[in-house]
Scaffold this motif. Sequence first.
Motif, short mmCIF file in Angstrom:
data_model
loop_
_atom_site.label_atom_id
_atom_site.label_comp_id
_atom_site.label_asym_id
_atom_site.label_seq_id
_atom_site.Cartn_x
_atom_site.Cartn_y
_atom_site.Cartn_z
N GLY A 159 0.82 -1.20 0.00
CA GLY A 159 0.00 0.00 0.00
C GLY A 159 0.86 1.25 0.00
N GLY A 160 1.91 1.24 0.83
CA GLY A 160 2.81 2.38 0.88
C GLY A 160 3.65 2.54 -0.37
N LEU A 161 4.00 1.42 -1.00
CA LEU A 161 4.88 1.46 -2.17
C LEU A 161 4.13 1.82 -3.45
CD1 LEU A 161 7.71 1.00 -3.34
CD2 LEU A 161 7.13 -1.44 -3.57
N PHE A 162 2.99 1.16 -3.67
CA PHE A 162 2.26 1.33 -4.93
C PHE A 162 0.92 2.04 -4.80
CE2 PHE A 162 4.57 -2.83 -5.99
CZ PHE A 162 5.53 -2.20 -6.76
N GLY A 163 0.50 2.31 -3.55
CA GLY A 163 -0.82 2.92 -3.36
C GLY A 163 -1.96 1.92 -3.43
N LEU B 253 -6.02 -0.78 -7.15
CA LEU B 253 -5.54 0.56 -7.38
C LEU B 253 -6.63 1.31 -8.13
CD1 LEU B 253 -3.14 2.53 -7.13
CD2 LEU B 253 -2.33 1.67 -9.33
N ASP B 254 -7.13 2.37 -7.54
CA ASP B 254 -8.23 3.13 -8.14
C ASP B 254 -9.42 2.23 -8.46
OD1 ASP B 254 -6.70 5.47 -8.01
OD2 ASP B 254 -5.80 5.08 -9.98
N GLY B 255 -9.68 1.26 -7.57
CA GLY B 255 -10.83 0.39 -7.73
C GLY B 255 -10.63 -0.76 -8.70
N ARG B 256 -9.44 -0.88 -9.29
CA ARG B 256 -9.16 -1.97 -10.22
C ARG B 256 -8.18 -2.96 -9.60
NH1 ARG B 256 -7.43 0.65 -15.80
NH2 ARG B 256 -6.36 2.16 -14.42
N THR B 257 -8.44 -4.24 -9.77
CA THR B 257 -7.61 -5.28 -9.17
C THR B 257 -6.30 -5.43 -9.92
OG1 THR B 257 -9.54 -6.48 -8.34
CG2 THR B 257 -7.50 -7.72 -8.57
N VAL B 258 -5.19 -5.38 -9.17
CA VAL B 258 -3.87 -5.52 -9.77
C VAL B 258 -3.17 -6.81 -9.35
CG1 VAL B 258 -3.51 -3.06 -10.11
CG2 VAL B 258 -2.87 -4.10 -7.93
N GLU C 117 0.47 -0.42 -16.63
CA GLU C 117 0.31 0.94 -16.14
C GLU C 117 1.04 1.08 -14.80
OE1 GLU C 117 -3.78 2.46 -16.29
OE2 GLU C 117 -4.36 0.58 -17.25
N PRO C 118 1.39 2.31 -14.41
CA PRO C 118 2.06 2.48 -13.11
C PRO C 118 1.27 1.83 -11.97
CG PRO C 118 2.20 4.51 -14.36
CD PRO C 118 1.30 3.58 -15.14
N GLY C 119 1.99 1.03 -11.17
CA GLY C 119 1.37 0.33 -10.07
C GLY C 119 0.84 -1.04 -10.43
N SER C 120 1.12 -1.51 -11.65
CA SER C 120 0.60 -2.82 -12.06
C SER C 120 1.70 -3.63 -12.74
CB SER C 120 -0.59 -2.65 -13.01
OG SER C 120 -0.19 -2.10 -14.25
N LEU C 121 1.41 -4.92 -12.91
CA LEU C 121 2.34 -5.85 -13.55
C LEU C 121 2.59 -5.44 -15.00
CD1 LEU C 121 3.83 -8.64 -13.15
CD2 LEU C 121 1.79 -9.68 -14.17
N PRO D 14 8.29 -11.03 -11.10
CA PRO D 14 7.37 -10.05 -11.68
C PRO D 14 7.96 -8.64 -11.65
CG PRO D 14 6.71 -10.51 -9.43
CD PRO D 14 7.93 -11.37 -9.71
N TYR D 15 7.67 -7.87 -12.68
CA TYR D 15 8.05 -6.46 -12.76
C TYR D 15 6.80 -5.60 -12.67
CZ TYR D 15 12.86 -7.30 -14.43
OH TYR D 15 14.19 -7.66 -14.54
N PHE D 16 6.87 -4.55 -11.85
CA PHE D 16 5.78 -3.60 -11.74
C PHE D 16 6.22 -2.24 -12.28
CE2 PHE D 16 5.07 -6.77 -8.42
CZ PHE D 16 3.76 -7.15 -8.71
N GLU D 17 5.36 -1.65 -13.09
CA GLU D 17 5.66 -0.34 -13.66
C GLU D 17 5.56 0.73 -12.57
OE1 GLU D 17 6.84 2.19 -16.62
OE2 GLU D 17 6.46 0.04 -16.96
N VAL D 18 6.50 1.69 -12.60
CA VAL D 18 6.47 2.82 -11.67
C VAL D 18 6.78 4.09 -12.45
CG1 VAL D 18 7.09 1.49 -9.60
CG2 VAL D 18 8.91 2.44 -11.05
N THR D 19 6.49 5.23 -11.86
CA THR D 19 6.78 6.50 -12.51
C THR D 19 8.20 6.98 -12.21
OG1 THR D 19 5.81 7.70 -10.65
CG2 THR D 19 4.37 7.23 -12.52
#
Length: 263
Positions: free
Chosen positions: A29-33, A51-56, A134-138, A208-213
């Motif tokens: 939660g702290g890392l990706f929101g 994230l923003d109501g969508r399951t990641v 997208e940022p915060g997702s696989l 797994p890789y997660f996209e970040v800004t």
Amino acid sequence: MLTTRFTDGAPNWIDVGAPDLDGARSFYGGLFGWRFRSAGPGAGGYGFFQLDGRTVAGGTRTAPEQGPPSWTVYFRSADAEETAKAAEQAHGGVLVRPVDVRGQGRMAVLADRAGAVFGVWQPGRTQGVDMAGEPGSLCWVELYTPDLAVAAAFYHRALGLETFAASFPDGAYTCVNPAEGGEDSVFGGIVALADDPAEKRAGAYWLPYFEVTDTDAALDKALELGGTVRVSATDVPGVGRVARLADPYGARFAVIRSAPPRT
């Protein structure tokens, strides 16, 4: 890169197992929101990171006898039973036999010839994660294995995956894609453990890789939240800025700020 236009053989789900689910919720939660939502009574504590109501991703508490804390990547299968059978015939293992998941789909947990654990998800009402790339997702997955050729042959037989070599200044990289879509549907790669000292002692596994800004900001935040840095932030020409991390319980993952697509 990954999208939610899932095809057979491509990753369509991911979850993390941790001995302290509340702690994992706080970390991610702290890392990706991400926010955590329980799957409800009877789900054994399993729930969904959103994230923003969508399951990641999914998350669950695991006991020591279930193995070390880790992320599990699931690949789309039209028939989980047939995929499990194909994995066995290719000299892999079936760790969890195909089972119905409350009408949402069928899942199984398998292992390849080198022992790398992965899952398969046969969609029912749930096709897969709601976000990818997208940022915060696989956005990418990578297999670390002692023998590239053996791994490529196994996943071709079990999941129908294909491989091709991409050239980089410091050598070639083995890319992976589902049969449907060809090289344009590439979603990951295969890396020889011997080529990567940071992974050599870890044994075969999917990362797994997660996209970040901002890769460096994500690395700093992970450290602040109790995670560890396994490989510091590095620029990969034409790919992006990458760092490999672990959460406070040892589950391994990577973050990347992808380079803009070439025009």
